[in-house]
Design an enzyme around this catalytic site. Structure first.
Site, PDB file in Angstrom:
ATOM      1  N   SER A  81      63.734 102.720  60.488  1.00  0.00           N
ATOM      2  CA  SER A  81      64.882 102.412  61.320  1.00  0.00           C
ATOM      3  C   SER A  81      65.246 100.932  61.176  1.00  0.00           C
ATOM      4  CB  SER A  81      64.589 102.814  62.773  1.00  0.00           C
ATOM      5  OG  SER A  81      65.757 102.814  63.555  1.00  0.00           O
ATOM      6  N   ASP A  84      69.964 113.335  61.801  1.00  0.00           N
ATOM      7  CA  ASP A  84      69.605 112.053  62.414  1.00  0.00           C
ATOM      8  C   ASP A  84      70.836 111.153  62.357  1.00  0.00           C
ATOM      9  OD1 ASP A  84      68.739 109.494  63.039  1.00  0.00           O
ATOM     10  OD2 ASP A  84      66.942 109.574  61.795  1.00  0.00           O
ATOM     11  N   HIS A 139      65.670 111.362  65.498  1.00  0.00           N
ATOM     12  CA  HIS A 139      65.364 110.051  64.931  1.00  0.00           C
ATOM     13  C   HIS A 139      63.904 109.646  65.121  1.00  0.00           C
ATOM     14  CE1 HIS A 139      66.365 106.109  63.366  1.00  0.00           C
ATOM     15  NE2 HIS A 139      65.894 105.525  64.451  1.00  0.00           N
TER      16      HIS A 139
END
Length: 238
Positions: free
Chosen positions: A124, A203, A218
């Site tokens: 991320s 996602d 996620h």
């Protein structure tokens, strides 16, 4: 809902890998100065289990399981992984902190342990940090031009031969970054063939959706098999 899901996943993950994490600590303390493989991983936004984060821990333990007879050293990138999205300047500064820390560690390993194979990774926000670290340069939007001097330069070209793989989980998409006013993430040509990317279908952070908070998908990279698949691919490149 998302917070409850993350806590549930974290509890289950720690329960299943607690012994492995304890083993990791003891092995690291006894490891030689130069390991066969070195992993440098940046965690996601406010992700638990700092400094690696739960995705990083899952990936590192999967990688260790694929390296019988070879030593593995692990570094969690020392940066805030901030969730301070309301102050873009301050938030950008913390990301650059992560980029510098990642680059410094890569250069240090390459200099002191030239035979060690380096694996760079991130999840991320951490995937953004990792990509910026191996980019040909970060071009700031015009509105942030005054901060250009704070952007770290690209890694020396010679370092690329020490990096075996770059593993990215749930990298925010180009649209997501543009909506957020952040520089587009690029990877230098020397690292493109070494880069492995994972994005769970649906996602919304990495699939090209508009800027929004993360959905439930996620947070599943540590438990959906992607970290194990990534470890297998990395080992094939060492």
């Amino acid at each position: 809902m998302l917070k409850r899901l993350l806590v549930t996943v974290l509890c289950g993950f720690i329960a299943s890998t607690g012994l492995a994490m304890a083993t990791t600590t003891s092995q690291a303390s006894a490891a030689p100065a130069c390991s066969d493989v070195a992993a440098v991983f940046a965690r996601g936004t406010a992700e638990p289990a700092a400094p690696l984060g739960i995705t990083g821990v899952s990936f590192v333990e999967a990688l260790r399981s694929q390296l019988p007879g070879r030593s593995l050293s692990v570094t969690g990138v020392n940066y805030p992984a901030s969730a301070n999205f309301n102050n873009r300047v301050a938030f950008g500064a913390t990301v650059l902190t992560g980029v510098r820390a990642t680059q410094d560690k890569i250069k240090s390993i390459a200099r002191t342990c030239p035979r060690t194979r380096i694996v760079v990774g991130g999840y991320s926000q951490g995937a953004v940090v990792a990509q910026y670290a191996v980019s040909p340069g970060v071009t700031l939007p015009a509105s942030y031009g005054r901060f250009a001097r704070d952007v770290p330069p690209p890694l020396p070209a010679a370092v690329a031969r020490n990096v075996a793989a770059v593993v990215l989980f749930a990298t925010p998409s180009t649209r997501f970054l543009r909506d957020a006013g952040a520089p587009v993430v690029r990877v230098s040509p020397q690292y493109q063939a070494k880069t492995i990317r994972y994005c769970i279908a649906g996602d919304n952070i990495c699939n090209g959706a508009r800027l929004a908070g993360p959905n439930a998908l996620h947070v599943l990279y540590s438990v959906n098999g992607d970290t194990l698949n990534a470890a297998r691919k990395v080992v094939g490149r060492l």
